[in-house]
Design a protein around this motif. Structure first.
Motif, PDB file in Angstrom:
ATOM      1  N   ALA A  35     -79.871  58.556  58.354  1.00 18.89           N
ATOM      2  CA  ALA A  35     -79.305  58.222  59.667  1.00 18.89           C
ATOM      3  C   ALA A  35     -78.116  57.278  59.505  1.00 18.89           C
ATOM      4  O   ALA A  35     -77.078  57.457  60.145  1.00 18.89           O
ATOM      5  N   ALA A  36     -78.250  56.282  58.647  1.00 16.04           N
ATOM      6  CA  ALA A  36     -77.152  55.343  58.401  1.00 16.04           C
ATOM      7  C   ALA A  36     -75.939  56.078  57.836  1.00 16.04           C
ATOM      8  O   ALA A  36     -74.799  55.808  58.230  1.00 16.04           O
ATOM      9  N   GLU A  37     -76.185  57.015  56.942  1.00 16.48           N
ATOM     10  CA  GLU A  37     -75.080  57.799  56.383  1.00 16.48           C
ATOM     11  C   GLU A  37     -74.380  58.607  57.466  1.00 16.48           C
ATOM     12  O   GLU A  37     -73.145  58.659  57.502  1.00 16.48           O
ATOM     13  N   LEU A  38     -75.154  59.233  58.354  1.00 23.48           N
ATOM     14  CA  LEU A  38     -74.558  59.996  59.455  1.00 23.48           C
ATOM     15  C   LEU A  38     -73.695  59.115  60.351  1.00 23.48           C
ATOM     16  O   LEU A  38     -72.642  59.538  60.824  1.00 23.48           O
ATOM     17  N   LEU A  39     -74.178  57.907  60.588  1.00 27.67           N
ATOM     18  CA  LEU A  39     -73.478  56.974  61.472  1.00 27.67           C
ATOM     19  C   LEU A  39     -72.348  56.221  60.772  1.00 27.67           C
ATOM     20  O   LEU A  39     -71.582  55.505  61.415  1.00 27.67           O
TER      21      LEU A  39
END
Length: 68
Positions: A35-39
């Motif tokens: 999720a952090a990578e996507l954001l």
């Protein structure tokens, strides 16, 4: 050309951020790292935001059982 959005559709940035985080977690099945990578934010930032949301009552502790 002016935007024809009603005022009810305009959300504060902090609410947009919270919704984006929750959507990213949903999309990754609760995987905080992905999720952090996507954001495009650090996992530390994501953890801090989730902790902040829980502390202020914007996210129930069991609402998202996430893992890295």
């Amino acid at each position: 050309m002016p935007l024809a959005e009603p005022a009810a559709e305009i959300l504060p940035l902090d609410e947009l951020e919270r919704r984006a985080i929750l959507r990213a977690l949903q999309a990754t099945g609760g995987n905080r790292t992905r999720a952090a990578e996507l954001l495009k934010i650090s996992i530390r930032t994501l953890r801090n935001k989730l902790q902040e949301y829980r502390a202020t009552g914007l996210l129930a502790g069991a609402e998202l059982e996430t893992g890295d």
